[in-house]
Design a protein around this motif. Structure first.
Motif, short mmCIF file in Angstrom:
data_model
loop_
_atom_site.label_atom_id
_atom_site.label_comp_id
_atom_site.label_asym_id
_atom_site.label_seq_id
_atom_site.Cartn_x
_atom_site.Cartn_y
_atom_site.Cartn_z
N PHE A 174 40.18 39.62 42.30
CA PHE A 174 38.71 38.95 42.18
C PHE A 174 38.20 39.36 40.87
N TRP A 175 37.60 38.40 40.21
CA TRP A 175 36.90 38.71 39.17
C TRP A 175 35.96 39.52 39.08
N PRO A 176 35.83 40.74 38.19
CA PRO A 176 34.74 41.76 37.97
C PRO A 176 33.53 41.08 38.22
N SER A 177 32.50 42.38 38.58
CA SER A 177 31.26 41.79 38.88
C SER A 177 30.49 41.72 37.57
N ALA A 178 29.48 40.58 37.12
CA ALA A 178 29.14 40.22 35.73
C ALA A 178 27.75 41.13 35.67
N ASP A 179 27.63 41.56 34.59
CA ASP A 179 26.39 42.47 34.04
C ASP A 179 25.47 41.19 33.50
N LEU A 180 24.61 40.74 34.33
CA LEU A 180 23.83 39.80 34.28
C LEU A 180 22.75 40.27 33.18
N PRO A 181 22.12 41.29 33.14
CA PRO A 181 21.15 41.72 32.21
C PRO A 181 21.63 41.80 30.69
N GLN A 182 22.98 42.32 30.55
CA GLN A 182 23.54 42.26 29.32
C GLN A 182 23.99 40.70 28.92
#
Length: 288
Positions: free
Chosen positions: A111-119
């Protein structure tokens, strides 16, 4: 395109994609490609021609924040700038990937890695600034400028992980189980990889666990799980190779990244393999 902006009726939004060939570079590797323009040209030209993705983590940013020389951050920005928009920002939240893996009958899917939404939000906001535009310049420098706060958070996280490992080492029954457990599909991918990489601690319980050990492990766990290629410290690349051998022995259909280090001309071997990468032959691409 991996990072792109799109407009709705009321706002501009940003999204990122994780497109193979996907690559993760440990801190030393980012420094190497930042400093060596010959290697940098070869890597950048190859990854862009393959329409691939460089995975960037909050761990890497924190390490640049710890550097005493701000030029290291600026050089890294110049290097990564050449890869835009082919980057993916991750927060290394293992629990988010693990949640998806638990729904699978085996470990065949990545699976795709988790996204760093704040960054990602910060990157998007800076891109909307007319003076900055779509750029990485100044992004890592922000981490260096806020190094005191980042260092405090990093130390806290490292100590929490070290305390957890040390507590496990104090439990003889846990250590005995950790030494004998096999990397089968009974456990999700993330737990298999984490357990295998930590296995060295249990095989030599009297060896001290350094802060660098914890950071190096964090550099390895999610990228090995999600990426096609990973460059790690030599000792951790050896752990990955041992893990692969153990996985092969139990006939688990669990694909993991190709791993390279500085040892044995590893950087050249990585670049050679990346240049030969053929998207059409990829058997297990990571999925959203």
């Amino acid at each position: 395109m991996t990072i792109e902006f799109f407009s709705t009726s009321s706002e501009v939004r940003v999204k990122q994609s994780f497109i193979s060939p996907t690559v993760y570079l440990d801190h030393w590797a980012i420094r190497l490609f930042s400093d060596n323009l010959v290697l940098q040209d070869r890597f950048v030209n190859t990854l862009r021609s393959k329409c691939g993705t460089l995975l960037l983590s909050s761990i890497s940013f924190s390490e640049f924040a710890a550097s005493t020389d701000p030029r290291h951050a600026a050089d890294a920005e110049d290097f990564i700038e050449r890869l835009l928009p082919n980057i993916y920002l991750t927060d290394f939240a293992l629990d988010k990937v693990l949640e998806r893996e638990r729904t699978e009958p085996n470990n065949a899917k990545r699976f795709w890695p988790s996204a760093d939404l704040p960054q990602l939000k910060l990157f998007a906001e800076r891109a909307q600034d007319a003076l900055l535009g779509f750029t990485m310049r100044g992004f890592i420098t922000l981490a260096h400028e806020n190094r005191a706060d980042i260092a405090a958070v990093t130390v806290e996280v490292i100590q929490q992980i070290k305390s957890g490992i040390e507590a496990a080492l104090a439990d003889s029954s846990y250590v005995a189980k950790a030494r004998t457990i096999q990397p089968t599909d009974v456990r999700p991918r993330t737990l298999v990889i984490l357990g295998e990489l930590m296995r060295g601690f249990y095989l030599d319980p009297v060896a001290p666990i350094s802060d660098n050990d914890v950071v190096d492990m964090l550099h390895a766990v999610m990228p090995i799980n999600c990426c096609d290629y990973v460059l790690l410290d030599g000792a951790w690349a050896e752990r990955v190779e041992k893990m692969k051998q153990r996985i092969m022995k139990v006939d688990s259909n669990m694909p993991i990244a190709k791993c390279f280090s500085k040892r044995n001309q590893g950087v050249q071997a990585f670049l050679n393999d990346l240049e030969a990468f053929d998207q059409s032959t990829l058997v297990n691409p990571a999925i959203p």
